[in-house]
Design a protein around this motif. Sequence first.
Motif, PDB file in Angstrom:
ATOM      1  N   LEU A 185       0.944  -1.430  -0.117  1.00 13.06           N
ATOM      2  CA  LEU A 185      -0.073  -0.103  -0.059  1.00 13.06           C
ATOM      3  C   LEU A 185       0.843   1.278  -0.008  1.00 13.06           C
ATOM      4  O   LEU A 185       1.728   1.395   0.771  1.00 13.06           O
ATOM      5  CB  LEU A 185      -0.847   0.039   1.235  1.00 13.06           C
ATOM      6  CG  LEU A 185      -1.773   1.315   1.529  1.00 13.06           C
ATOM      7  CD1 LEU A 185      -2.671   1.582   0.342  1.00 13.06           C
ATOM      8  CD2 LEU A 185      -2.358   1.359   2.738  1.00 13.06           C
ATOM      9  N   GLN A 186       0.489   2.007  -0.860  1.00 13.83           N
ATOM     10  CA  GLN A 186       0.911   3.508  -0.785  1.00 13.83           C
ATOM     11  C   GLN A 186      -0.185   4.401  -0.694  1.00 13.83           C
ATOM     12  O   GLN A 186      -0.923   4.705  -1.602  1.00 13.83           O
ATOM     13  CB  GLN A 186       1.651   4.069  -2.088  1.00 13.83           C
ATOM     14  CG  GLN A 186       2.933   2.998  -2.238  1.00 13.83           C
ATOM     15  CD  GLN A 186       3.583   3.574  -3.699  1.00 13.83           C
ATOM     16  OE1 GLN A 186       3.069   3.951  -4.563  1.00 13.83           O
ATOM     17  NE2 GLN A 186       4.840   3.404  -3.875  1.00 13.83           N
ATOM     18  N   PRO A 187      -0.410   4.919   0.587  1.00 11.85           N
ATOM     19  CA  PRO A 187      -1.403   5.976   0.607  1.00 11.85           C
ATOM     20  C   PRO A 187      -1.315   7.130  -0.277  1.00 11.85           C
ATOM     21  O   PRO A 187      -0.164   7.813  -0.316  1.00 11.85           O
ATOM     22  CB  PRO A 187      -1.296   6.385   2.280  1.00 11.85           C
ATOM     23  CG  PRO A 187      -0.459   5.170   2.653  1.00 11.85           C
ATOM     24  CD  PRO A 187       0.686   4.712   1.824  1.00 11.85           C
ATOM     25  N   LEU A 216      -2.163  12.156   6.606  1.00 10.49           N
ATOM     26  CA  LEU A 216      -3.359  11.752   6.570  1.00 10.49           C
ATOM     27  C   LEU A 216      -3.221   9.957   6.256  1.00 10.49           C
ATOM     28  O   LEU A 216      -4.033   9.478   5.888  1.00 10.49           O
ATOM     29  CB  LEU A 216      -4.310  12.289   5.586  1.00 10.49           C
ATOM     30  CG  LEU A 216      -4.952  13.653   6.324  1.00 10.49           C
ATOM     31  CD1 LEU A 216      -5.713  14.139   5.348  1.00 10.49           C
ATOM     32  CD2 LEU A 216      -5.307  13.617   7.539  1.00 10.49           C
ATOM     33  N   SER A 217      -1.897   9.651   6.358  1.00 10.44           N
ATOM     34  CA  SER A 217      -1.662   8.379   5.884  1.00 10.44           C
ATOM     35  C   SER A 217      -2.561   7.024   6.537  1.00 10.44           C
ATOM     36  O   SER A 217      -2.805   6.123   6.145  1.00 10.44           O
ATOM     37  CB  SER A 217      -0.064   7.806   6.170  1.00 10.44           C
ATOM     38  OG  SER A 217       0.694   8.653   5.350  1.00 10.44           O
ATOM     39  N   GLY A 218      -2.701   7.409   8.125  1.00 17.48           N
ATOM     40  CA  GLY A 218      -3.490   6.286   8.738  1.00 17.48           C
ATOM     41  C   GLY A 218      -5.020   6.265   8.084  1.00 17.48           C
ATOM     42  O   GLY A 218      -5.305   4.949   8.437  1.00 17.48           O
ATOM     43  N   GLN A 219      -5.461   7.023   7.390  1.00 18.43           N
ATOM     44  CA  GLN A 219      -6.993   6.871   6.669  1.00 18.43           C
ATOM     45  C   GLN A 219      -6.796   5.573   5.688  1.00 18.43           C
ATOM     46  O   GLN A 219      -7.628   4.635   5.917  1.00 18.43           O
ATOM     47  CB  GLN A 219      -7.229   7.853   5.869  1.00 18.43           C
ATOM     48  CG  GLN A 219      -7.859   9.309   6.652  1.00 18.43           C
ATOM     49  CD  GLN A 219      -8.021  10.296   5.922  1.00 18.43           C
ATOM     50  OE1 GLN A 219      -7.801  10.471   4.749  1.00 18.43           O
ATOM     51  NE2 GLN A 219      -8.767  11.314   6.740  1.00 18.43           N
ATOM     52  N   GLY A 264       8.362   9.839  16.942  1.00 17.23           N
ATOM     53  CA  GLY A 264       9.695  10.383  16.753  1.00 17.23           C
ATOM     54  C   GLY A 264       9.244  11.798  15.983  1.00 17.23           C
ATOM     55  O   GLY A 264       9.875  12.356  15.180  1.00 17.23           O
ATOM     56  N   GLY A 265       8.039  12.341  16.046  1.00 14.22           N
ATOM     57  CA  GLY A 265       7.635  13.421  15.545  1.00 14.22           C
ATOM     58  C   GLY A 265       7.058  13.483  13.906  1.00 14.22           C
ATOM     59  O   GLY A 265       6.773  14.050  13.328  1.00 14.22           O
ATOM     60  N   HIS A 266       6.994  12.022  13.600  1.00 14.01           N
ATOM     61  CA  HIS A 266       6.546  11.800  12.381  1.00 14.01           C
ATOM     62  C   HIS A 266       5.395  11.880  12.007  1.00 14.01           C
ATOM     63  O   HIS A 266       4.468  10.953  12.585  1.00 14.01           O
ATOM     64  CB  HIS A 266       7.370  10.506  11.594  1.00 14.01           C
ATOM     65  CG  HIS A 266       7.308   9.957  10.293  1.00 14.01           C
ATOM     66  ND1 HIS A 266       6.091   9.875   9.740  1.00 14.01           N
ATOM     67  CD2 HIS A 266       8.380   9.978   9.420  1.00 14.01           C
ATOM     68  CE1 HIS A 266       6.443   9.691   8.212  1.00 14.01           C
ATOM     69  NE2 HIS A 266       7.853   9.692   8.215  1.00 14.01           N
ATOM     70  N   ASN A 267       4.728  12.724  11.009  1.00 14.15           N
ATOM     71  CA  ASN A 267       3.232  12.822  11.064  1.00 14.15           C
ATOM     72  C   ASN A 267       2.612  11.758  10.276  1.00 14.15           C
ATOM     73  O   ASN A 267       1.317  11.425  10.631  1.00 14.15           O
ATOM     74  CB  ASN A 267       2.995  14.198  10.384  1.00 14.15           C
ATOM     75  CG  ASN A 267       3.417  15.399  11.120  1.00 14.15           C
ATOM     76  OD1 ASN A 267       3.190  15.377  12.398  1.00 14.15           O
ATOM     77  ND2 ASN A 267       3.715  16.546  10.339  1.00 14.15           N
ATOM     78  N   GLY A 268       3.108  11.063   9.437  1.00 14.52           N
ATOM     79  CA  GLY A 268       2.763   9.872   8.959  1.00 14.52           C
ATOM     80  C   GLY A 268       2.344   8.716  10.281  1.00 14.52           C
ATOM     81  O   GLY A 268       1.180   8.236  10.107  1.00 14.52           O
TER      82      GLY A 268
END
Length: 189
Positions: free
Chosen positions: A59-61, A67-70, A109-113
């Motif tokens: 998977l590549q969001p 918003l990768s979690g969606q 680690g502050g990574h938003n994804g």
Amino acid sequence: MSSPRLIVGLGNPGSDYADNRHNVGFWFTDQLARRLQAPLLPQGKFLGRVARVGELWLLQPMTYMNLSGQAVAALARFYKIADHETLVVHDDLDLPPGSIRLKQGGGNGGHNGLKDIQARLGTADFWRLRLGIGHPGERAEVVNYVLKAPRREEQELLDGAIDRCLLAWPLLAAGDYAAAQRQLHLKTV
């Protein structure tokens, strides 16, 4: 230990971002998809580009990094993929270019994804394949840094790291994370 059923490469969609450091997760899944002869194709239901090989999903969001979690939650829930069967491949500012770390769980680690994936899955217990991109040295420069192409020598190190991950793929695919860690964590940079 069970084999992974979902490999998620993190990045941002579109040609404007294709060569950015932040897209190293996309670079890995592109290479893995080629190796497995499983083209990544748009799949609206899962908000991303998806490939399937047997019980394994790539998977590549396409939701943009933050918003990768969606996309991850949509696919994982639909196919009942457990957290420990999920491997997220992403860039890591805290590691020098070319370094690799494989681990399960931990912070973001502050990574938003990663933050969004943790929030949407309700856990941090998935596996991470962390590909080092280095740090710009100043916190204020981080966004600009991750959204730029690496220098040529950094790109060579990143390409080498992806190659090493692909060499370790049989161990990862078998769920032998300890052996994969021993192979991937060797100091080569």
